[in-house]
Design a protein around this motif. Structure first.
Motif, PDB file in Angstrom:
ATOM      1  N   MET A 198      32.151  52.881  43.529  1.00  0.00           N
ATOM      2  CA  MET A 198      33.329  53.169  44.330  1.00  0.00           C
ATOM      3  C   MET A 198      34.582  53.367  43.478  1.00  0.00           C
ATOM      4  N   GLY A 199      34.700  52.608  42.406  1.00  0.00           N
ATOM      5  CA  GLY A 199      35.899  52.678  41.579  1.00  0.00           C
ATOM      6  C   GLY A 199      35.593  52.271  40.149  1.00  0.00           C
ATOM      7  N   LYS A 324      41.274  38.971  45.709  1.00  0.00           N
ATOM      8  CA  LYS A 324      41.326  39.164  47.152  1.00  0.00           C
ATOM      9  C   LYS A 324      42.763  39.425  47.618  1.00  0.00           C
ATOM     10  N   PHE A 327      43.871  42.835  46.597  1.00  0.00           N
ATOM     11  CA  PHE A 327      43.360  43.853  47.519  1.00  0.00           C
ATOM     12  C   PHE A 327      44.300  43.975  48.716  1.00  0.00           C
ATOM     13  N   LEU A 352      42.861  50.681  45.223  1.00  0.00           N
ATOM     14  CA  LEU A 352      42.067  49.868  46.140  1.00  0.00           C
ATOM     15  C   LEU A 352      40.583  49.916  45.757  1.00  0.00           C
ATOM     16  N   ARG A 353      40.142  51.106  45.390  1.00  0.00           N
ATOM     17  CA  ARG A 353      38.747  51.230  44.947  1.00  0.00           C
ATOM     18  C   ARG A 353      38.524  50.366  43.708  1.00  0.00           C
ATOM     19  N   ASP A 354      39.478  50.407  42.787  1.00  0.00           N
ATOM     20  CA  ASP A 354      39.307  49.697  41.524  1.00  0.00           C
ATOM     21  C   ASP A 354      39.359  48.181  41.717  1.00  0.00           C
ATOM     22  N   THR A 356      38.702  46.397  44.234  1.00  0.00           N
ATOM     23  CA  THR A 356      37.516  45.873  44.919  1.00  0.00           C
ATOM     24  C   THR A 356      36.443  45.475  43.899  1.00  0.00           C
ATOM     25  N   GLY A 357      36.372  46.228  42.818  1.00  0.00           N
ATOM     26  CA  GLY A 357      35.411  45.894  41.764  1.00  0.00           C
ATOM     27  C   GLY A 357      35.649  44.499  41.203  1.00  0.00           C
ATOM     28  N   GLU A 359      36.796  41.951  42.738  1.00  0.00           N
ATOM     29  CA  GLU A 359      36.328  40.901  43.640  1.00  0.00           C
ATOM     30  C   GLU A 359      34.884  40.552  43.308  1.00  0.00           C
ATOM     31  N   ILE A 360      34.176  41.516  42.722  1.00  0.00           N
ATOM     32  CA  ILE A 360      32.777  41.283  42.370  1.00  0.00           C
ATOM     33  C   ILE A 360      32.676  40.786  40.927  1.00  0.00           C
ATOM     34  N   ILE A 361      33.465  41.395  40.028  1.00  0.00           N
ATOM     35  CA  ILE A 361      33.429  41.023  38.616  1.00  0.00           C
ATOM     36  C   ILE A 361      33.790  39.542  38.425  1.00  0.00           C
TER      37      ILE A 361
END
Lengths: 392, 382
Positions: A198-199, A324, A327, A352-354, A356-357, A359-361
């Motif tokens: 996504m980003g 979070k 975002f 926003l795409r970036d 979000t990454g 939040e996972i990293i």
């Protein structure tokens, strides 16, 4: 109690901010599908990638707070380059702390001068946060290991010159059976495939298939069975990863908020600037509060690390909360810009795409909260089967 | 579900079956293409989904508002690409209710069978929410009007054949100077350019410039100066439809998340066994249910001829917010998989954010609600 940066830290902040504005702002980096190597070299030349690395390998002194400043200021202009900086530090620090002398001689100087690019391969198709569940295996064969398995997604995997691999060793059971290696990414038997996300496009993520990859013992990082601990102390599951992910996200969020503030002053609706409507000004006031709180949460976690004090809980707090809230701040800035904020004419959709990454990293929110719960409620708050995985 | 009649239930099942059979294949790819596939348009037309707001005498098969909402929700669960087209296929015929007979006879049958694609525009570069401030002008000239101006953020604007737009017939009269016009987009003086957007990509959002565009008198819809009120009335409906589109996307994501957490194991247990996961899904389900009920309640009020502007505004800010939050949370539950383009979640998140903006921002919706609740004296002043 003193909430302030030292003079040295402030000077660094200004220098990085200048560099980032000059070299990273308003460029089309975000859409690149590869890392901007020239920029990395420049950051290397300026000494941005070598703090806390021993001098004999070309490193410099410095503090954890200073690395935080670097990450935040770079992220204000470009989050993918900040991601690269974070990963570069993780690889360098892993190598400097646990690598063999031969591997350090071979790689460290190139890494901390921005001439070489590293990546970390922990995640596998079936597991991410649950590192103990990985399947990739290393079998000892004389002076080498034979590694087989699948890794991915690996950020910067398509381009990295070397990869830190976390694999199961022969006797491997659970977290104690993991060993780490730093291997040249072009070893025979490694096949890379690009992954579309996504980003964070410049991070060019890859999945690796490792088939009978022959890795000399000198590339092992730490002892057999120490991999889990190493990942927890300096890798993707570390306090460093959690706090820096937080600061990187907040850096980007600050830029989004700054743009929203100037837009709110220019754009008029119903005959006055939209900033005069409480619905807008109140939202910006809220966002500013969140960013301020998040930032100090991060810097305190780094300060604790500089003082060699325990920061497990604080770092986990940064990890789940800051990306979070970043975002939300960016989403607000996009919405304040209305329909034009939704298009490519403005940077918000990419931001926003970036973010979000991250939040996972930073690690899954659920696991980070379990770490916090274990610290504040006690071991009783965590199922016994998980204690070994989150505690250290 | 209590809020559907038996007939609506049957209709809902039929739409769902159609969507799963006809629209599911290739839906993820279509979400990334900058136009709506003619194949999808044909299928929707064949199924009669463009006839839902057109009277029988012009080839339509009108349905109640709740049923139209069902179409939006069920199709968006499966394929987001025609979502905004469907809104436009309802909004434009509704606005044409006040058009001269000649215009209706000429165009409505072609709209009903999908041969002509409609779009609607109010927003301009300098104003969106503030509809009384538009600058596009329409000046009477004998038996025609000359239209000049720029309309922007026009959904389906690149693909549409005709447009219904607002223009000022009296530049000094504010909202009371706004009139509706019907403009075929192949007329001389019309140029279009395309926005590159974060989501809702197949809608091909456009900027449409009209330079000395001459339309006959019959292209005026309603009387001079009554356009604003008509548009606001239309919004009461389209806002709920967009809201239900978002709900459909959130429901589909929730369904996929439920499957995923029951399959995927972490620390030796199913993900679903962790409260961090299951309670989050419980929260999402609650939000979706509440937002959905709000939407259908608004449509029921409309079907019964009762006032529903406040409820429509509530649905419009609340439902897309819930959708964005639900899909965002679900993306992080999927972790890296949710972030990659191999799952539809990241695309849905980007699409749902578009629904927060289109048809009026949350601020405007709250303004409408607050004014109705507090009255002119105590409500917000603009």
């Amino acid at each position: 109690m003193e909430f302030n940066f030292s003079n040295e830290e402030k000077l660094l902040q200004v220098a990085v901010n200048d560099f980032a504005r000059k070299e990273l702002a308003n460029k089309e980096f975000d859409r690149l599908n590869h890392a901007p190597r020239d920029i990395i070299e420049k950051m290397g030349d300026l000494g941005f990638l070598c703090l806390k690395i021993p001098e004999k390998y070309g490193g410099d002194t410095g503090s954890w707070v200073e690395i935080g400043i670097l990450a935040e200021e770079i992220a204000k202009q470009n989050i993918s380059v900040a991601y690269l900086l974070m990963l570069s530090y993780e690889v360098c620090l892993l190598l400097a702390t646990h690598g063999t002398e031969a591997a350090r001689e071979e790689w460290l100087s190139g890494l901390c001068h921005g001439r070489k690019l590293g990546c970390i391969a922990v995640t596998e198709p079936h597991c991410g946060s649950d590192v103990a569940a990985i399947n990739t295996k290393a079998t000892r064969d004389g002076d080498a290991y034979i590694i087989n398995g699948k890794k991915g997604p690996v950020s910067f995997g398509m381009e990295a010159d070397m990869a830190v691999l976390f694999v199961k060793n022969e006797s491997g059971i659970g977290g104690k059976g993991i060993t780490s290696f730093l291997v040249p990414a072009d070893l025979p038997g490694i096949t890379k495939t690009s992954i579309k996300e996504m980003g964070l496009l410049p991070s060019a993520p890859a999945s690796f298939v490792l088939k009978d990859v022959n890795v000399p013992v000198k590339y092992r990082i730490g002892e057999e069975g120490e991999g889990f601990h190493i990942n927890r102390s300096l890798g993707f599951f570390s306090d460093f990863n959690q706090v820096i992910s937080g600061l990187v996200s907040l850096g980007l969020a600050q830029t989004a908020m700054r743009l929203a503030i100037s837009y709110a002053k220019q754009r008029t609706a119903f005959g006055r600037p939209i900033g005069q409507f409480e619905a807008i000004s109140g939202k910006i006031a809220e966002d500013a509060t969140l960013i301020e709180a998040g930032k100090w949460l991060c810097y305190r976690a780094l300060w604790l690390k500089d003082q060699r004090l325990q920061n497990t809980k604080e770092a986990a707090m940064c990890g789940w909360w800051c990306p979070k809230l970043a975002f939300d701040v960016i989403a607000n800035a996009l919405l304040i810009h209305g329909h034009s904020g939704y298009s490519d004419d403005h940077p918000f959709q990419q931001m926003l795409r970036d973010v979000t990454g991250f939040e996972i990293i930073a690690g899954s929110e659920q696991i980070l909260k379990l770490i916090i719960a274990e610290r504040i409620i006690g071991k009783a708050a965590v199922p016994a089967s998980l204690l070994e995985d989150i505690d250290y | 579900m209590v809020y559907f009649t038996e007939a609506q239930e049957r209709f809902c099942r039929a739409v769902r079956e159609f969507a799963l059979e006809e629209l599911a294949p290739g839906a993820m790819d279509r979400a990334k293409i900058e136009s709506i596939s003619p194949m999808v348009i044909n299928k929707l037309a064949e199924k009669g989904f463009f006839k839902l707001a057109i009277p029988v005498k012009y080839g339509g098969e009108p349905k109640d508002s709740v049923s139209i909402g069902i179409v939006l929700e069920e199709i968006s669960k499966v394929d987001t690409s025609p979502m905004i087209l469907l809104v436009s296929e309802i909004a434009v015929p509704l606005l044409m209710e006040w058009a001269p007979e000649e215009l209706k006879e000429e165009w409505l049958p072609a709209l009903a069978n999908g041969k002509v694609i409609p779009c609607f525009a109010n927003t301009e570069p300098d104003c969106g929410s503030d509809a009384g401030a538009i600058r596009t002008s329409a000046v009477g000239d004998g038996n025609s009007y000359i239209i000049n101006g720029e309309k922007t953020s026009v959904s389906v604007g690149m693909q549409a054949d005709i447009i219904v737009l607002t223009a000022k017939t009296d530049p000094d009269a504010g909202a009371r100077g706004v009139t509706l016009f019907f403009v075929p987009l192949d007329l001389p003086g019309v140029t279009r350019s395309h926005f590159s957007d974060m989501g809702v990509i197949p809608s091909g959002r456009a900027s449409i410039t009209l330079s000395e565009v001459r339309v006959p008198l019959k292209c005026r819809i309603g009387e001079e100066g009554d356009g604003f009120v008509k548009v606001m009335r239309g919004f009461d409906f389209t806002r709920v439809m967009a809201a239900l589109g978002g709900i459909g996307m959130a429901e589909a994501s929730l369904g996929e998340a439920i499957e995923y957490v029951k399959e995927r194991k972490i620390f030796g247990n199913f993900m679903s066994k962790f409260e961090g996961i299951s309670f989050k899904l419980a929260e999402i389900a609650t939000l979706i249910e509440a937002a959905k009920l709000l939407c259908y309640e608004t449509l029921r009020l409309k079907d019964e001829g009762l006032p529903h502007s406040k409820e429509a505004a509530m649905a419009k800010w609340f439902a897309p917010n819930c959708s964005v939050r639900a899909i965002h949370d679900i993306l992080t539950i999927f972790g890296w998989r949710g972030y990659s383009e191999t799952k539809p979640i990241e695309q849905r998140l980007r699409d749902a954010i578009g629904l927060q903006i289109g048809d009026g921002t949350a601020e405007i919706m709250k303004l409408i609600i607050a004014r109705e609740m507090l009255g002119e004296k105590f409500g917000p002043t603009i």
